[in-house]
Structures are given as C-alpha cells and as structure tokens.
Write a protein that holds these residues in place. Structure first.
Motif, mmCIF file in Angstrom:
data_model
loop_
_atom_site.group_PDB
_atom_site.id
_atom_site.type_symbol
_atom_site.label_atom_id
_atom_site.label_comp_id
_atom_site.label_asym_id
_atom_site.label_seq_id
_atom_site.Cartn_x
_atom_site.Cartn_y
_atom_site.Cartn_z
ATOM 1 N N ASN A 1 0.856 -1.179 0.000
ATOM 2 C CA ASN A 1 0.000 0.000 0.000
ATOM 3 C C ASN A 1 0.902 1.241 0.000
ATOM 4 O OD1 ASN A 1 -1.642 2.177 0.676
ATOM 5 N ND2 ASN A 1 -2.880 0.997 2.115
ATOM 6 N N PRO A 2 1.067 1.908 -1.157
ATOM 7 C CA PRO A 2 1.969 3.055 -1.217
ATOM 8 C C PRO A 2 1.465 4.249 -0.385
ATOM 9 C CG PRO A 2 0.823 2.792 -3.305
ATOM 10 C CD PRO A 2 0.464 1.613 -2.463
ATOM 11 N N ARG A 3 0.168 4.382 -0.296
ATOM 12 C CA ARG A 3 -0.381 5.500 0.484
ATOM 13 C C ARG A 3 0.004 5.379 1.962
ATOM 14 N NH1 ARG A 3 -6.537 7.720 0.279
ATOM 15 N NH2 ARG A 3 -6.153 9.538 1.580
ATOM 16 N N LEU B 1 5.222 -0.029 6.104
ATOM 17 C CA LEU B 1 5.072 -0.857 4.914
ATOM 18 C C LEU B 1 3.952 -1.855 5.166
ATOM 19 C CD1 LEU B 1 6.063 -1.717 2.105
ATOM 20 C CD2 LEU B 1 7.624 -3.297 3.263
ATOM 21 N N LEU C 1 2.556 3.852 3.162
ATOM 22 C CA LEU C 1 3.994 4.081 3.267
ATOM 23 C C LEU C 1 4.305 5.574 3.275
ATOM 24 C CD1 LEU C 1 6.809 2.795 3.388
ATOM 25 C CD2 LEU C 1 6.835 2.839 0.889
#
Length: 160
Positions: free
Chosen positions: A25-27, A35, A29
């Motif tokens: 999930n980049p959001r 992470l 991070l």
C-alpha cells in the motif's frame, strides 16, 4: 506472533531476503512510513546465521523448549529431550527437500533411555512429526538455500 508473551523469537543474523511480486500500500507508506504488505509472490531466504546462543535463547523462551538441549556440531545438531519421560537423544541434520517444502529433517542415532531406535522406525516417526512439513502450508512459495550446521552456528546460504 511477536505479540505472544509466552514465546521467544529466533534471532537471525546477517539476513538477506529477496521478495518477488511484492504488492504494498503506497499510500500507507507515504503517510505513515509503515510498509503494509498486501501480497507476495515468492520469498527467497538468501543468507542468514543462527548462533548457538540465539538457539538456546529461543528454546528457553518456548514452553515446548523446556527440557530440550541442542548442541550445534560439525554437519549436525545433537538433540536431547528430557521433558517427555525417558531421555531421547538424536543427531539431526537439515537437508534440502525436493518438492513441496524448502527444508527436510534427517535424523539418525536415535536413542530412547539409552536404547538405540532402529533407523526405519526413527524415519517413520520423523515423517509424521517433522515440523518442516508445516512449511507446505505457507501462503506463498518460500525457498531456502543449502543449510550448514557448524560448531556454534547454523549458516543458511552463502555470505556475499
């Protein structure tokens, strides 16, 4: 697992892991620095070291570790179990496995109360109680390189 208070974790040293097909999930991070792993295609343990002291600490911190002694030697571990009644002693090796799990146990020189157990019976018992069989149920493919048991340490893979 780390939140359980009745378990001691196993310390791995000099660890190197490769992950294929990581989805995260980049959001989360960006916003929190955490992470959040959503999926993993495969996991390869490329290198790790477990020392005798790390193994001893793990055993002391596990309810099932009471009465279990493991001495790491040249190519094998000498295991002694005294918590189940008569003392059980065996020589244990970790071997590469063909097929559905990354490791297999090889056990020989089994003795119960000092009496030798025939290899065929020991092999049958190991096939039914081998904890490495649980590795087949992992949600992703895990591969482990050659494992070398040496005096005072277990070395997994090659150091780079």
């Amino acid at each position: 697992e780390m939140e359980r208070h009745d378990r001691s974790p196993l310390t791995l040293r000099d660890i190197r892991v490769a992950v294929d097909g990581l989805v995260f999930n980049p959001r989360r991070l960006v916003e929190t620095g955490e992470l959040e792993v959503l999926d993993v295609g495969a996991l390869r343990l490329e290198h790790a070291v477990v020392t005798q002291a790390d193994l001893d600490q793990l055993l002391r911190g596990q309810p099932a570790g009471t009465g279990v002694e493991v001495a790491l030697g040249d190519g094998a571990a000498d295991v002694r179990v005294t918590r189940l009644g008569p003392a059980i002693a065996a020589r244990v090796q970790l071997a590469s496995s063909s097929g559905d799990r990354p490791l297999a146990l090889a056990v020989d020189r089994v003795r119960v109360a000092g009496i030798p157990v025939p290899d065929i019976l020991a092999a049958w018992i190991v096939r039914h109680l081998d904890p490495t069989l649980a590795l087949r149920r992992l949600p992703t493919l895990v591969t482990v390189p050659a494992v070398r048991i040496q005096p005072g340490r277990i070395e997994i893979g090659e150091r780079q």
